[in-house]
Design a protein around this motif. Structure first.
Motif, PDB file in Angstrom:
ATOM      1  N   UNK A 176      27.202  51.285  22.966  1.00 21.98           N
ATOM      2  CA  UNK A 176      27.998  50.647  21.658  1.00 21.98           C
ATOM      3  C   UNK A 176      29.061  49.946  22.597  1.00 21.98           C
ATOM      4  N   UNK A 177      29.978  51.009  23.311  1.00 19.72           N
ATOM      5  CA  UNK A 177      31.204  50.326  23.768  1.00 19.72           C
ATOM      6  C   UNK A 177      30.882  49.327  25.004  1.00 19.72           C
ATOM      7  N   UNK A 178      30.057  49.591  25.556  1.00 18.16           N
ATOM      8  CA  UNK A 178      29.472  48.718  26.804  1.00 18.16           C
ATOM      9  C   UNK A 178      29.262  47.203  26.553  1.00 18.16           C
ATOM     10  N   UNK A 179      28.546  47.225  25.257  1.00 19.27           N
ATOM     11  CA  UNK A 179      27.797  45.660  25.005  1.00 19.27           C
ATOM     12  C   UNK A 179      28.778  44.773  24.579  1.00 19.27           C
ATOM     13  N   UNK A 180      28.653  43.498  24.980  1.00 20.99           N
ATOM     14  CA  UNK A 180      29.827  42.586  24.885  1.00 20.99           C
ATOM     15  C   UNK A 180      29.924  42.069  23.537  1.00 20.99           C
ATOM     16  N   UNK A 181      31.111  41.466  22.965  1.00 17.79           N
ATOM     17  CA  UNK A 181      31.056  41.237  21.772  1.00 17.79           C
ATOM     18  C   UNK A 181      30.618  39.665  21.834  1.00 17.79           C
ATOM     19  N   UNK A 182      29.641  39.453  20.857  1.00 22.20           N
ATOM     20  CA  UNK A 182      29.034  37.749  20.752  1.00 22.20           C
ATOM     21  C   UNK A 182      30.184  36.833  20.366  1.00 22.20           C
ATOM     22  N   UNK A 183      30.337  35.843  21.223  1.00 23.64           N
ATOM     23  CA  UNK A 183      30.916  34.827  20.924  1.00 23.64           C
ATOM     24  C   UNK A 183      32.526  34.919  21.493  1.00 23.64           C
ATOM     25  N   UNK A 184      32.838  35.984  21.824  1.00 20.38           N
ATOM     26  CA  UNK A 184      34.426  36.126  22.425  1.00 20.38           C
ATOM     27  C   UNK A 184      34.282  36.728  23.535  1.00 20.38           C
ATOM     28  N   UNK A 185      33.560  37.540  24.112  1.00 26.73           N
ATOM     29  CA  UNK A 185      33.500  38.140  25.329  1.00 26.73           C
ATOM     30  C   UNK A 185      33.308  37.024  26.672  1.00 26.73           C
ATOM     31  N   UNK A 186      34.014  37.018  27.597  1.00 27.18           N
ATOM     32  CA  UNK A 186      33.638  36.389  28.781  1.00 27.18           C
ATOM     33  C   UNK A 186      32.183  36.665  29.037  1.00 27.18           C
ATOM     34  N   UNK A 187      31.782  35.593  30.052  1.00 27.80           N
ATOM     35  CA  UNK A 187      30.391  35.520  30.449  1.00 27.80           C
ATOM     36  C   UNK A 187      30.332  34.624  31.762  1.00 27.80           C
ATOM     37  N   UNK A 188      29.425  34.989  32.368  1.00 29.31           N
ATOM     38  CA  UNK A 188      29.314  34.616  33.734  1.00 29.31           C
ATOM     39  C   UNK A 188      28.404  33.636  33.579  1.00 29.31           C
ATOM     40  N   UNK A 189      28.819  32.061  34.019  1.00 25.30           N
ATOM     41  CA  UNK A 189      28.026  30.880  33.920  1.00 25.30           C
ATOM     42  C   UNK A 189      27.876  30.034  35.119  1.00 25.30           C
ATOM     43  N   UNK A 190      26.754  29.276  35.240  1.00 23.49           N
ATOM     44  CA  UNK A 190      26.813  28.150  36.274  1.00 23.49           C
ATOM     45  C   UNK A 190      27.996  27.221  36.319  1.00 23.49           C
ATOM     46  N   UNK A 191      28.257  26.778  37.072  1.00 20.97           N
ATOM     47  CA  UNK A 191      29.398  25.892  36.987  1.00 20.97           C
ATOM     48  C   UNK A 191      29.432  25.072  38.225  1.00 20.97           C
ATOM     49  N   UNK A 192      29.038  23.718  38.181  1.00 22.36           N
ATOM     50  CA  UNK A 192      28.844  22.867  39.256  1.00 22.36           C
ATOM     51  C   UNK A 192      29.617  21.608  39.577  1.00 22.36           C
ATOM     52  N   UNK A 193      30.956  21.751  38.676  1.00 17.43           N
ATOM     53  CA  UNK A 193      31.679  20.603  38.875  1.00 17.43           C
ATOM     54  C   UNK A 193      32.470  20.599  40.278  1.00 17.43           C
ATOM     55  N   UNK A 194      32.198  20.008  40.999  1.00 13.32           N
ATOM     56  CA  UNK A 194      32.883  20.327  42.413  1.00 13.32           C
ATOM     57  C   UNK A 194      34.087  19.752  42.821  1.00 13.32           C
ATOM     58  N   UNK A 195      34.686  19.322  41.577  1.00 13.65           N
ATOM     59  CA  UNK A 195      36.155  18.785  41.863  1.00 13.65           C
ATOM     60  C   UNK A 195      37.232  19.942  41.842  1.00 13.65           C
ATOM     61  N   UNK A 196      36.490  21.139  41.449  1.00 10.02           N
ATOM     62  CA  UNK A 196      37.425  22.278  41.429  1.00 10.02           C
ATOM     63  C   UNK A 196      37.106  23.449  42.389  1.00 10.02           C
ATOM     64  N   UNK A 197      37.956  23.804  43.209  1.00 12.64           N
ATOM     65  CA  UNK A 197      37.828  24.979  44.179  1.00 12.64           C
ATOM     66  C   UNK A 197      37.658  26.374  43.485  1.00 12.64           C
ATOM     67  N   UNK A 198      37.221  27.314  44.195  1.00 13.15           N
ATOM     68  CA  UNK A 198      37.209  28.393  43.761  1.00 13.15           C
ATOM     69  C   UNK A 198      38.690  29.023  43.311  1.00 13.15           C
ATOM     70  N   UNK A 199      38.791  29.816  42.309  1.00 15.74           N
ATOM     71  CA  UNK A 199      40.021  30.249  42.088  1.00 15.74           C
ATOM     72  C   UNK A 199      41.010  29.509  40.985  1.00 15.74           C
ATOM     73  N   UNK A 200      40.314  28.289  40.786  1.00 16.42           N
ATOM     74  CA  UNK A 200      41.338  27.350  39.768  1.00 16.42           C
ATOM     75  C   UNK A 200      40.731  27.686  38.541  1.00 16.42           C
TER      76      UNK A 200
END
Length: 173
Positions: free
Chosen positions: A19-43
């Motif tokens: 119950x406590x480990x489940x992410x909150x839908x719509x507000x919790x952070x999520x890991x996603x694909x990101x292919x915009x190469x204009x931005x370096x890691x850490x940005x």
């Protein structure tokens, strides 16, 4: 036969953990694909139109957070850097906010339930703006601020520990 009481005690604990480990839908952070190469890691990339903040990672990935952005004619775009990080920051209304809400106190102490900065804030080099938590979680996902980027308190706590001073921040329309 002795293992049955142990299992009876263990099952409710496992249920609470789930119950406590489940992410909150719509507000919790999520890991996603990101292919915009204009931005370096850490940005940090803020997409105002999406009302999302991305922390760019290696390998075409990012952590995506739902945020509140500036209301009409208040949202900023451009580049900045994180200049300082604060836990439970005090808040003072800007002159613009004070014009709209003249009865606000000069300072609201950090940790107070009416403090709009929430649990943490990171100031930006572009003026009076910050990425911060909120005392109004219902505002997340909307265009409601005077230019600051609001995050759910658990999300600003997560981002706060992942970035440092001088982290680049880019805000897109």
């Amino acid at each position: 036969m002795r293992s049955k009481p142990f299992i009876c005690l263990l099952l409710p604990l496992l249920g609470l953990t789930f119950l406590f480990a489940a992410p909150l839908p719509g507000i919790a952070a999520e890991l996603v694909g990101f292919s915009d190469h204009r931005f370096r890691p850490g940005t940090i990339v803020i997409r105002n139109s999406e009302r999302r903040l991305y922390l760019v990672l290696r390998g075409n990935r990012a952590i995506r957070y739902k945020v509140a952005v500036g209301k009409r004619r208040k949202a900023w775009t451009g580049q900045a850097q994180i200049t300082a990080k604060y836990l439970k920051p005090d808040w003072s209304p800007s002159a613009e906010v004070r014009r709209d809400f003249p009865n606000l106190p000069n300072v609201i102490r950090g940790g107070a339930p009416n403090n709009p900065m929430g649990v943490a804030a990171m100031t930006l080099s572009n003026g009076n703006y910050a990425i911060h938590g909120t005392n109004r979680p219902g505002s997340i996902g909307r265009a409601v601020s005077y230019g600051c980027i609001r995050m759910a308190n658990h999300d600003i706590e997560d981002l706060f520990q992942r970035v440092g001073i001088r982290t680049p921040v880019v805000a897109l329309p």
